[in-house]
Design a protein around this motif. Structure first.
Motif: not given
Length: 257
Positions: A121-127, A196-206
């Motif tokens: 929810s804090c990310m500029t582009d959201g989901l 989906a949010c958990q996947i996104q947070v993990a993916a962006l960390a890489g």
């Protein structure tokens, strides 16, 4: 009032709604989507005049039972107190009252403050449409800008405008909200959204993620959309819900009490 006394005084439709909603609270706890005693899951009693069920403010989700749920009207006034001495957190009910009043098609509303959900929810582009799980929600997500804790009745109209006819609302800097035509559907959407949010947070960390092609995004979104979906894809949560209730009944059936 004892649990048997509460449950013996209600009809079959309300009893089923109570069982489903209590199960939903237990499942949200089991899947790690709670925030101490905060947040709500509300359910409209089918066939009633905007009669809703909500959790007693002070109980953990893992403690909720069918008889403990409080029956309220659309403004949050208590119609039946349930089997505990706890009351309703009316300030936290602002979001739910707005949705139930505006969306007659919605039976259940779930709101969470999970770590991954708030992060997205804090990310500029959201989901982002970077996983098959996230693509379930493509074109079905609204966004509502943060105005502080959602306790102001004046925020209702803006929140509803942001939700529109979507199934999901991401509350910027705040958390997630899903709505469903059944309790089962609302839970499936929230569990998939959280994943989906958990996947996104993990993916962006890489590093920067790989995006699927636009055509594959659209095809996947259509398959998971109730209006256009395939019979081979579960979209309403019915099959999952039956399996989850069997699981709860094996582990701890006290949610039905």
């Amino acid at each position: 009032m004892s649990s048997p006394a509460v449950l013996s005084a209600i009809d079959t439709t309300e009893r089923k709604t109570r069982n489903d909603l209590a199960a939903c609270y237990r499942l949200v706890a089991r899947y790690g989507m709670t925030d101490l005693i905060y947040n709500h899951i509300t359910a409209r009693i089918p066939g009633s005049d905007h009669e809703l069920l909500i959790n007693p403010f002070g109980m953990l989700y893992e403690e909720i039972t069918a008889s403990a749920l409080i029956k309220i009207d659309i403004e949050g006034n208590v119609l039946a107190p349930g089997s505990t001495s706890y009351g309703v957190n009316r300030a936290g009910y602002v979001i739910h009252s707005a949705v139930h009043a505006a969306r007659e098609d919605v039976q259940c509303v779930i709101h969470t403050h999970t770590r991954a959900g708030v992060a997205v929810s804090c990310m500029t582009d959201g989901l982002l449409p970077i996983s098959q799980t996230a693509l379930r929600f493509m074109g079905r997500v609204g966004y509502h800008d943060f105005e502080g804790p959602a306790i102001d009745d004046g925020e209702r109209s803006r929140l509803i405008a942001a939700l529109g006819r979507n199934d999901v609302l991401i509350l910027r800097n705040h958390g997630l909200l899903t709505v469903g035509r059944t309790v089962a559907e609302a839970f499936l959407l929230m569990q998939r959204l959280e994943t989906a949010c958990q996947i996104q947070v993990a993916a962006l960390a890489g590093g920067p993620p790989i995006f699927p092609s636009r055509s594959s995004q659209e095809r996947t979104a259509a398959l998971f959309n109730p209006a256009t979906g395939s019979a081979d894809v579960s979209v309403s949560g019915g099959l999952e819900w039956e399996a989850l209730l069997r699981q709860l009944d094996r582990i701890d059936p006290s949610y039905r009490d």
